[in-house]
Design a protein around this motif. Sequence first.
Motif, mmCIF file in Angstrom:
data_model
loop_
_atom_site.group_PDB
_atom_site.id
_atom_site.type_symbol
_atom_site.label_atom_id
_atom_site.label_comp_id
_atom_site.label_asym_id
_atom_site.label_seq_id
_atom_site.Cartn_x
_atom_site.Cartn_y
_atom_site.Cartn_z
ATOM 1 N N GLU A 267 0.829 -1.209 0.000
ATOM 2 C CA GLU A 267 0.000 0.000 0.000
ATOM 3 C C GLU A 267 0.862 1.257 0.000
ATOM 4 N N TYR A 268 1.931 1.240 0.776
ATOM 5 C CA TYR A 268 2.784 2.420 0.941
ATOM 6 C C TYR A 268 3.449 2.811 -0.372
ATOM 7 N N PHE A 269 3.746 1.829 -1.212
ATOM 8 C CA PHE A 269 4.419 2.103 -2.486
ATOM 9 C C PHE A 269 3.437 2.348 -3.634
ATOM 10 N N ALA A 270 2.156 2.445 -3.336
ATOM 11 C CA ALA A 270 1.159 2.842 -4.335
ATOM 12 C C ALA A 270 0.950 4.350 -4.183
ATOM 13 N N VAL A 271 1.365 5.115 -5.203
ATOM 14 C CA VAL A 271 1.383 6.571 -5.064
ATOM 15 C C VAL A 271 0.363 7.236 -5.976
ATOM 16 N N LEU A 272 -0.114 8.384 -5.520
ATOM 17 C CA LEU A 272 -1.155 9.149 -6.185
ATOM 18 C C LEU A 272 -0.655 10.583 -6.388
ATOM 19 N N ASP A 273 -0.845 11.131 -7.581
ATOM 20 C CA ASP A 273 -0.444 12.511 -7.858
ATOM 21 C C ASP A 273 -1.514 13.485 -7.387
ATOM 22 N N LEU A 274 -1.085 14.645 -6.871
ATOM 23 C CA LEU A 274 -1.986 15.698 -6.421
ATOM 24 C C LEU A 274 -2.004 16.818 -7.460
#
Length: 380
Positions: A267-274
């Motif tokens: 989960e921690y290495f799944a990233v989302l752009d803002l």
Amino acid sequence: MAFAPRGPGPFADLIRKNAALAEMISRFQLTHERPGFGISSVRVENRDVPVTEEVVLDLPFGNLLRFRKDIDTAQPKVLVTAPLSGHFATLLAGTVKTLLRDHDVYITDWKNARDVPRDAGEFGVEDYVDYVIRFMEQIGPGGHVLAVCQPCVQALAAVAVMSEDRNPATPRSMTLMAGPVDVRESPTTVNELAQDKPLGWFERNVISTVPFRYPGAGRRVYPGFVQLTAFMSMNMERHQAQHRKLYDHLAAGEDTEAGRIKAFYDEYFAVLDLTEEFYIETIDRVFQRAELATGDFSFRGRKVDPSKIRNTALLTVEGGRDDICGLGQTTAAHDLCSTLRPHLKRHHLQANVGHYGVFNGRRWENEIYPVVRNMILAME
């Protein structure tokens, strides 16, 4: 995972160690895809009940997601407002699963900004407040709101606006957990980093343009991997220690122990752009100028006044070892909600947890959650 024999002997040990090393190497990668919450059932009273995810409201930058349970008894409705800080809302899967025992749970399921077409417009701090209000209205009267970390500011602003407008959907209780309501209290390294540079520096150095191969081509974003790198660099020794533990568990064939660490880092290495505007406004309005705490926060051209909150009970939660949100930053909400009667206010300090432990893990489940549950129950 590669075949790893469990039997004794040097050959079996060598196979397990090689398999562990191969898996460790394969795990060092990021993903921009939203993981699943992984909640298929939950224990309610004396039985396991199925849980299904249902999109209740689909908006351009985020969905209102409900975890529907197959039960007949009505439970308190709770909106979990998830951070928009480089991770998907699934980072709160453990929070949600615990809440589901006694509540009808909804969550702000944010979309990856790189996948949102430019014609959807912008999404800034006030848009987050707007989404919270719209989601609470969709849930209907009698709901509760629980904010984790960064959106404590927006949740408090939303409840203040709804209270002043006498909105029927104004939540009965508001739980703020480890959030930067007033970053002037006990500044942390995160606060100092945000205040150390002018806004122009952030715009020049950490903002990127979405490439043409994505639906949000041309949109200016703060990449999630940049935030992840910053967070990891703050606690690099801890992350290194956890990966050493993971290797040791894998090499020893201890799958259960290894599975817990792997689940966290998946989960921690799944990233989302803002969106650029949300990130820059957050730096400016929350971390540099502390607008809500100073009375300068506005929403759609009107001043936000938390003293208008009169009937929504307030619970604040802080972790004694939180190195992201310092002690007193969340508690500041009590002074802002100055007209709330004493019996509608409560603060809980969990002295032995860091930031993540406030809303996930053993202490959250056994010590913090009962306080949250009792506050919500008291307002039903």
